[in-house]
Motif scaffolding. Structure first.
Motif, mmCIF file in Angstrom:
data_model
loop_
_atom_site.group_PDB
_atom_site.id
_atom_site.type_symbol
_atom_site.label_atom_id
_atom_site.label_comp_id
_atom_site.label_asym_id
_atom_site.label_seq_id
_atom_site.Cartn_x
_atom_site.Cartn_y
_atom_site.Cartn_z
ATOM 1 N N GLY A 1 -35.740 -29.436 53.795
ATOM 2 C CA GLY A 1 -34.327 -29.738 53.609
ATOM 3 C C GLY A 1 -34.035 -31.133 53.099
ATOM 4 O O GLY A 1 -32.876 -31.534 53.070
ATOM 5 N N ASP A 2 -35.049 -31.873 52.673
ATOM 6 C CA ASP A 2 -34.812 -33.249 52.238
ATOM 7 C C ASP A 2 -34.551 -33.384 50.744
ATOM 8 O O ASP A 2 -33.907 -34.318 50.306
ATOM 9 C CB ASP A 2 -35.982 -34.153 52.639
ATOM 10 C CG ASP A 2 -37.273 -33.770 51.944
ATOM 11 O OD1 ASP A 2 -37.517 -32.562 51.774
ATOM 12 O OD2 ASP A 2 -38.036 -34.680 51.575
ATOM 13 N N ASP A 3 -35.062 -32.453 49.929
ATOM 14 C CA ASP A 3 -34.906 -32.557 48.482
ATOM 15 C C ASP A 3 -35.005 -31.170 47.867
ATOM 16 O O ASP A 3 -36.097 -30.596 47.811
ATOM 17 C CB ASP A 3 -35.977 -33.481 47.898
ATOM 18 C CG ASP A 3 -35.736 -33.825 46.438
ATOM 19 O OD1 ASP A 3 -35.018 -33.070 45.742
ATOM 20 O OD2 ASP A 3 -36.278 -34.845 45.983
ATOM 21 N N PRO A 4 -33.894 -30.634 47.370
ATOM 22 C CA PRO A 4 -33.921 -29.280 46.805
ATOM 23 C C PRO A 4 -34.742 -29.158 45.520
ATOM 24 O O PRO A 4 -35.054 -28.060 45.094
ATOM 25 C CB PRO A 4 -32.442 -28.971 46.544
ATOM 26 C CG PRO A 4 -31.769 -30.296 46.469
ATOM 27 C CD PRO A 4 -32.560 -31.233 47.321
ATOM 28 N N GLN A 5 -35.119 -30.286 44.918
ATOM 29 C CA GLN A 5 -35.925 -30.244 43.700
ATOM 30 C C GLN A 5 -37.415 -30.069 43.996
ATOM 31 O O GLN A 5 -38.200 -29.845 43.082
ATOM 32 C CB GLN A 5 -35.747 -31.531 42.897
ATOM 33 C CG GLN A 5 -34.332 -31.760 42.410
ATOM 34 C CD GLN A 5 -34.263 -33.070 41.657
ATOM 35 O OE1 GLN A 5 -34.797 -33.174 40.563
ATOM 36 N NE2 GLN A 5 -33.632 -34.060 42.256
ATOM 37 N N LEU A 6 -37.789 -30.189 45.257
ATOM 38 C CA LEU A 6 -39.196 -30.101 45.634
ATOM 39 C C LEU A 6 -39.537 -28.738 46.223
ATOM 40 O O LEU A 6 -38.815 -28.228 47.083
ATOM 41 C CB LEU A 6 -39.551 -31.168 46.673
ATOM 42 C CG LEU A 6 -39.615 -32.607 46.177
ATOM 43 C CD1 LEU A 6 -39.790 -33.560 47.354
ATOM 44 C CD2 LEU A 6 -40.741 -32.787 45.182
ATOM 45 N N ALA A 7 -40.632 -28.171 45.773
ATOM 46 C CA ALA A 7 -41.214 -26.994 46.419
ATOM 47 C C ALA A 7 -42.234 -27.545 47.405
ATOM 48 O O ALA A 7 -43.028 -28.429 47.069
ATOM 49 C CB ALA A 7 -41.887 -26.100 45.395
ATOM 50 N N SER A 8 -42.217 -27.043 48.627
ATOM 51 C CA SER A 8 -43.084 -27.570 49.683
ATOM 52 C C SER A 8 -43.878 -26.441 50.319
ATOM 53 O O SER A 8 -43.332 -25.380 50.637
ATOM 54 C CB SER A 8 -42.247 -28.265 50.762
ATOM 55 O OG SER A 8 -41.469 -29.290 50.194
ATOM 56 N N PHE A 9 -45.177 -26.702 50.526
ATOM 57 C CA PHE A 9 -46.067 -25.710 51.103
ATOM 58 C C PHE A 9 -46.891 -26.347 52.209
ATOM 59 O O PHE A 9 -47.461 -27.415 52.026
ATOM 60 C CB PHE A 9 -46.991 -25.116 50.033
ATOM 61 C CG PHE A 9 -46.237 -24.336 49.001
ATOM 62 C CD1 PHE A 9 -46.030 -22.974 49.167
ATOM 63 C CD2 PHE A 9 -45.702 -24.969 47.892
ATOM 64 C CE1 PHE A 9 -45.317 -22.258 48.231
ATOM 65 C CE2 PHE A 9 -44.983 -24.257 46.937
ATOM 66 C CZ PHE A 9 -44.788 -22.899 47.115
ATOM 67 N N PHE A 10 -46.954 -25.654 53.328
ATOM 68 C CA PHE A 10 -47.748 -26.091 54.474
ATOM 69 C C PHE A 10 -49.031 -25.267 54.503
ATOM 70 O O PHE A 10 -48.978 -24.028 54.446
ATOM 71 C CB PHE A 10 -46.966 -25.897 55.779
ATOM 72 C CG PHE A 10 -47.662 -26.420 56.985
ATOM 73 C CD1 PHE A 10 -47.679 -27.782 57.269
ATOM 74 C CD2 PHE A 10 -48.332 -25.564 57.853
ATOM 75 C CE1 PHE A 10 -48.321 -28.275 58.383
ATOM 76 C CE2 PHE A 10 -48.982 -26.048 58.969
ATOM 77 C CZ PHE A 10 -48.976 -27.407 59.235
ATOM 78 N N ILE A 11 -50.146 -25.962 54.550
ATOM 79 C CA ILE A 11 -51.448 -25.290 54.605
ATOM 80 C C ILE A 11 -51.956 -25.434 56.026
ATOM 81 O O ILE A 11 -52.191 -26.552 56.508
ATOM 82 C CB ILE A 11 -52.420 -25.908 53.580
ATOM 83 C CG1 ILE A 11 -51.814 -25.759 52.184
ATOM 84 C CG2 ILE A 11 -53.789 -25.257 53.683
ATOM 85 C CD1 ILE A 11 -52.403 -26.692 51.161
ATOM 86 N N ASN A 12 -52.056 -24.313 56.699
ATOM 87 C CA ASN A 12 -52.446 -24.304 58.107
ATOM 88 C C ASN A 12 -53.876 -24.816 58.299
ATOM 89 O O ASN A 12 -54.717 -24.633 57.423
ATOM 90 C CB ASN A 12 -52.323 -22.892 58.701
ATOM 91 C CG ASN A 12 -50.878 -22.493 58.857
ATOM 92 O OD1 ASN A 12 -50.094 -23.184 59.491
ATOM 93 N ND2 ASN A 12 -50.491 -21.386 58.247
ATOM 94 N N PRO A 13 -54.123 -25.387 59.470
ATOM 95 C CA PRO A 13 -55.484 -25.857 59.745
ATOM 96 C C PRO A 13 -56.445 -24.694 59.864
ATOM 97 O O PRO A 13 -56.044 -23.556 60.132
ATOM 98 C CB PRO A 13 -55.366 -26.593 61.079
ATOM 99 C CG PRO A 13 -54.006 -26.360 61.591
ATOM 100 C CD PRO A 13 -53.195 -25.667 60.548
ATOM 101 N N TRP A 14 -57.725 -25.015 59.611
ATOM 102 C CA TRP A 14 -58.766 -24.007 59.821
ATOM 103 C C TRP A 14 -58.791 -23.614 61.279
ATOM 104 O O TRP A 14 -58.637 -24.448 62.158
ATOM 105 C CB TRP A 14 -60.143 -24.575 59.473
ATOM 106 C CG TRP A 14 -60.491 -24.642 58.040
ATOM 107 C CD1 TRP A 14 -60.680 -25.771 57.317
ATOM 108 C CD2 TRP A 14 -60.732 -23.565 57.136
ATOM 109 N NE1 TRP A 14 -61.016 -25.469 56.024
ATOM 110 C CE2 TRP A 14 -61.054 -24.108 55.885
ATOM 111 C CE3 TRP A 14 -60.689 -22.185 57.260
ATOM 112 C CZ2 TRP A 14 -61.349 -23.341 54.777
ATOM 113 C CZ3 TRP A 14 -60.971 -21.414 56.144
ATOM 114 C CH2 TRP A 14 -61.307 -21.982 54.929
#
Length: 167
Positions: A152-165
């Motif tokens: 929710g900080d910047d609508p121009q950014l696509a953000s992806f979370f990569i879960n830990p192993w």
């Protein structure tokens, strides 16, 4: 794919000028969609205090990409400063044009994401078509769980979370 050896080499504070110089190419290439102008000295702005953090903050790093021993780009890694996201972030990845479309970026990024088992955050500007295509391919082939998030900080950014192993 390049047949030449690809290395990711950590830098020290003595390399700040080298990273600063390479960053000018990165800023130039993104200036069309970021709408950045050069400063009165003919260079793109670099926040010096932020740049220095790559050698002073825990887990932050500035790394050179070498192909066959030659500088081919850089990878900047930061600790995420977004509320509620405790992860390392691939803040900036830059590969010089000569080395693109040879698998250099994909090899380096995949290696970084697989060698560090902790959580990662990847963000890119949706207006950067090359970055969007690159990250779609890399994240789609990653053998780790990847989830789209919206901090929710910047609508121009696509953000992806990569879960830990998980073992």
């Amino acid at each position: 794919m390049t047949e030449h050896p690809i290395e990711l080499v950590p830098t020290g504070p003595e390399h700040i000028e080298l990273i600063r110089n390479l960053y000018q190419f990165y800023a130039y290439e993104s200036s069309d969609w970021e709408q950045e102008d050069v400063e009165v000295d003919g260079r793109f702005y670099i926040h010096e205090e932020h740049l220095a953090r790559y050698w002073s903050e825990p887990e932050w790093s500035a790394n050179l990409i070498l192909v066959d021993g030659f500088i081919a780009g850089f990878v900047l890694i930061e600790g995420s400063e977004l509320p509620g996201i405790d992860a390392l972030e691939l803040a900036d990845v830059f590969v010089l044009k000569k080395y693109r479309r040879q698998g250099v970026g994909r090899t380096v990024v995949t290696r970084v994401l697989l060698e560090n088992p902790g959580p990662w955050l990847v963000r890119y500007y949706t207006g950067d078509a090359l970055a969007a295509a690159f990250w779609k391919a890399v994240l789609g082939a990653l053998p780790r769980p990847v989830k789209h998030v919206d901090p929710g900080d910047d609508p121009q950014l696509a953000s992806f979370f990569i879960n830990p192993w998980t073992h």
